[in-house]
Design a protein around this motif. Structure first.
Motif, short mmCIF file in Angstrom:
data_model
loop_
_atom_site.label_atom_id
_atom_site.label_comp_id
_atom_site.label_asym_id
_atom_site.label_seq_id
_atom_site.Cartn_x
_atom_site.Cartn_y
_atom_site.Cartn_z
N UNK A 1 0.82 -1.21 0.00
CA UNK A 1 0.00 0.00 0.00
C UNK A 1 0.85 1.26 0.00
N UNK A 2 2.11 1.17 0.43
CA UNK A 2 2.99 2.34 0.40
C UNK A 2 3.23 2.84 -1.02
N UNK A 3 3.16 1.95 -1.99
CA UNK A 3 3.48 2.34 -3.36
C UNK A 3 2.26 2.37 -4.27
N UNK A 4 1.07 2.36 -3.69
CA UNK A 4 -0.15 2.39 -4.50
C UNK A 4 -1.12 3.44 -3.95
N UNK A 5 -1.92 3.99 -4.84
CA UNK A 5 -2.92 4.98 -4.44
C UNK A 5 -4.17 4.27 -3.90
N UNK A 6 -5.14 5.08 -3.48
CA UNK A 6 -6.40 4.54 -3.00
C UNK A 6 -6.34 3.98 -1.59
N UNK A 7 -5.51 4.59 -0.74
CA UNK A 7 -5.38 4.10 0.64
C UNK A 7 -6.70 4.15 1.39
N UNK A 8 -7.50 5.20 1.12
CA UNK A 8 -8.76 5.33 1.84
C UNK A 8 -9.69 4.15 1.56
N UNK A 9 -9.68 3.65 0.31
CA UNK A 9 -10.56 2.54 -0.04
C UNK A 9 -10.12 1.25 0.65
N UNK A 10 -8.82 1.04 0.76
CA UNK A 10 -8.33 -0.13 1.49
C UNK A 10 -8.70 -0.04 2.96
N UNK A 11 -8.63 1.17 3.50
CA UNK A 11 -8.99 1.37 4.90
C UNK A 11 -10.47 1.07 5.12
N UNK A 12 -11.31 1.51 4.18
CA UNK A 12 -12.75 1.24 4.28
C UNK A 12 -13.02 -0.26 4.18
N UNK A 13 -12.35 -0.94 3.25
CA UNK A 13 -12.54 -2.38 3.09
C UNK A 13 -12.15 -3.13 4.36
N UNK A 14 -11.00 -2.79 4.92
CA UNK A 14 -10.57 -3.45 6.15
C UNK A 14 -11.54 -3.21 7.30
N UNK A 15 -12.04 -1.98 7.39
CA UNK A 15 -12.98 -1.65 8.48
C UNK A 15 -14.32 -2.35 8.27
N UNK A 16 -14.75 -2.50 7.02
CA UNK A 16 -15.99 -3.24 6.74
C UNK A 16 -15.86 -4.70 7.17
#
Length: 222
Positions: free
Chosen positions: A66-81
């Motif tokens: 994730x350090x080298x890819x965009x869209x961190x907010x979406x990964x955070x939302x997926x993990x929280x879901x």
């Protein structure tokens, strides 16, 4: 004191950690005495170990990704879901294998959410105020977890495990909704970096210098 991104990250974590704070003090009791087939103190410990093992195995390679890819907010939302689904699984669990599944999903969600959250928080820290802003986070979430840790046992004893799990799930859902606000804000910021906003961000001097270079490179008409 903190920018809006940090405030949203903090608010989301307060809700999510508060929700799980209701569950943690009673989970072993629920597994052992709550009608879960195969539930013992030993299997409760194994379920907790499964969560930590899954989280540890996921977060290291995912943090690198994730350090080298965009869209961190979406990964955070997926993990929280994924984490939000855990209290719902507890609510309907009647076998220790359902608990194992919940802990596996909890570990996966945490492995996705934790490094992403840390990355977003870290890049928004104010230089020279890092320790204080981290202290704000740990104090806020610590107080919330402490309060619900005491309340969780009281709620479960008064209204039962099911209501406690429902309340925990509701708090986690609210925390996830806060992240949706963060994701939309991040998308707007990315969009604003184009066109006129990019012109303002780089400054007129940058474009004047580019125009000067273009004039020097243009062929003479004479």
């Amino acid at each position: 004191m903190m920018n809006r991104t940090m405030k949203l990250l903090l608010l989301s974590d307060i809700f999510v950690l508060t929700g799980f704070g209701l569950i943690q003090p009673i989970l072993a009791i629920y597994i052992n005495d709550g009608g879960v087939t195969g539930g013992t103190m030993l299997t409760a410990g194994m379920a907790s170990a499964l969560f930590m093992l899954t989280k540890s195995l996921v977060q290291l390679p995912f943090g690198h990704y994730v350090d080298s890819h965009a869209g961190k907010e979406r990964w955070l939302i997926l993990g929280t879901l994924l984490m939000t689904s855990v209290p719902i699984i507890y609510l309907s669990a009647n076998s220790i294998y359902h608990i194992y599944l919940a802990e596996l999903i909890y570990g996966l969600g945490s492995g996705l959410a934790y490094p992403t959250w840390l990355g977003l928080w870290s890049v928004n820290l104010d230089q020279g105020r890092e320790s204080f802003q981290w202290s704000i986070y740990h104090t806020s979430t610590g107080l919330g977890t402490a309060a619900t840790g005491a309340a969780g046992a009281a709620v479960a004893s008064q209204v039962g495990f099911s209501t406690t799990f429902m309340l925990a799930g509701l708090l986690c859902i609210v925390g996830c909704l806060v992240l949706l606000v963060l994701e939309r804000r991040g998308a707007r910021v990315a969009e604003d970096l184009g066109g006129e906003a990019r012109f303002r961000r780089r400054g007129m001097g940058f474009f004047l210098s580019r125009l000067g270079d273009f004039g020097q490179q243009a062929p003479s008409s004479c």
